[in-house]
Scaffold this active site. Sequence first.
Site, PDB file in Angstrom:
ATOM      1  N   LEU A 122      -3.934  -0.920  -0.612  1.00 26.84           N
ATOM      2  CA  LEU A 122      -2.888  -1.840  -1.092  1.00 26.84           C
ATOM      3  C   LEU A 122      -2.810  -1.905  -2.614  1.00 26.84           C
ATOM      4  O   LEU A 122      -1.920  -2.548  -3.163  1.00 26.84           O
ATOM      5  CB  LEU A 122      -3.123  -3.252  -0.532  1.00 26.84           C
ATOM      6  CG  LEU A 122      -2.789  -3.441   0.937  1.00 26.84           C
ATOM      7  CD1 LEU A 122      -3.362  -4.752   1.451  1.00 26.84           C
ATOM      8  CD2 LEU A 122      -1.287  -3.397   1.157  1.00 26.84           C
ATOM      9  N   GLU A 139      -3.403  -5.851   8.111  1.00 29.96           N
ATOM     10  CA  GLU A 139      -4.863  -5.780   8.207  1.00 29.96           C
ATOM     11  C   GLU A 139      -5.402  -6.258   9.557  1.00 29.96           C
ATOM     12  O   GLU A 139      -6.609  -6.279   9.764  1.00 29.96           O
ATOM     13  CB  GLU A 139      -5.501  -6.592   7.074  1.00 29.96           C
ATOM     14  CG  GLU A 139      -5.082  -6.163   5.682  1.00 29.96           C
ATOM     15  CD  GLU A 139      -5.607  -4.786   5.275  1.00 29.96           C
ATOM     16  OE1 GLU A 139      -6.260  -4.097   6.087  1.00 29.96           O
ATOM     17  OE2 GLU A 139      -5.367  -4.392   4.128  1.00 29.96           O
TER      18      GLU A 139
END
Length: 193
Positions: free
Chosen positions: A46, A118
């Site tokens: 990310l 996630e």
Amino acid sequence: MGFCVRLVTMTTKSVLGWSLLLKQPSLRNISERMTGKHLVFSYGTLKSGEPNFKVMNDPKTGSSTFVGSGETVKKFPLVVASEYAVPFLLLVEGKGENVQGEIYEVDDSKLASLDELECHPDFYHRKKTDIVMYADHLGNRLIPTIVKECWVYFLPHYKPEMIDLPYLKNYTSISDDHPPYVESETLSRVVDI
């Protein structure tokens, strides 16, 4: 099949074993309530310049603002594993490295999107963790540094041999230290790229 479900299914087979997946109460707990702004520490895909930064940067999934660079106050093992060469931050305090990454301020929508990516709380667990911020959003060194409490995504359940993999201080998706990250084609559809 969504990215989260595919990641849990595929990675669970290679990282956790089928028994853990069967013990999970659900694939997504959507009842969690959040309000306001949140600090998130990004140590893997990310981060800016990495394959999943498009999720962090996509205004359709909420807002995010880069705050600065930092590293975990405590040491943790950051390893690369699975057939997709995914970075995993194992929830083992005091072993590994002070992991470097980026701090973002995100709104509720963005945090929910990150949770979905996630697979929190069924795969990764999001936990408040102290981060030493050593550079601001412009890259200027901070003297003195500032400690900020940030959400961090940890892998709490893993195969025992993962703790013996090489530890990274600063993850990049392409490195001589590990195989390159393999992006899921499902993720591409989820984030409209």
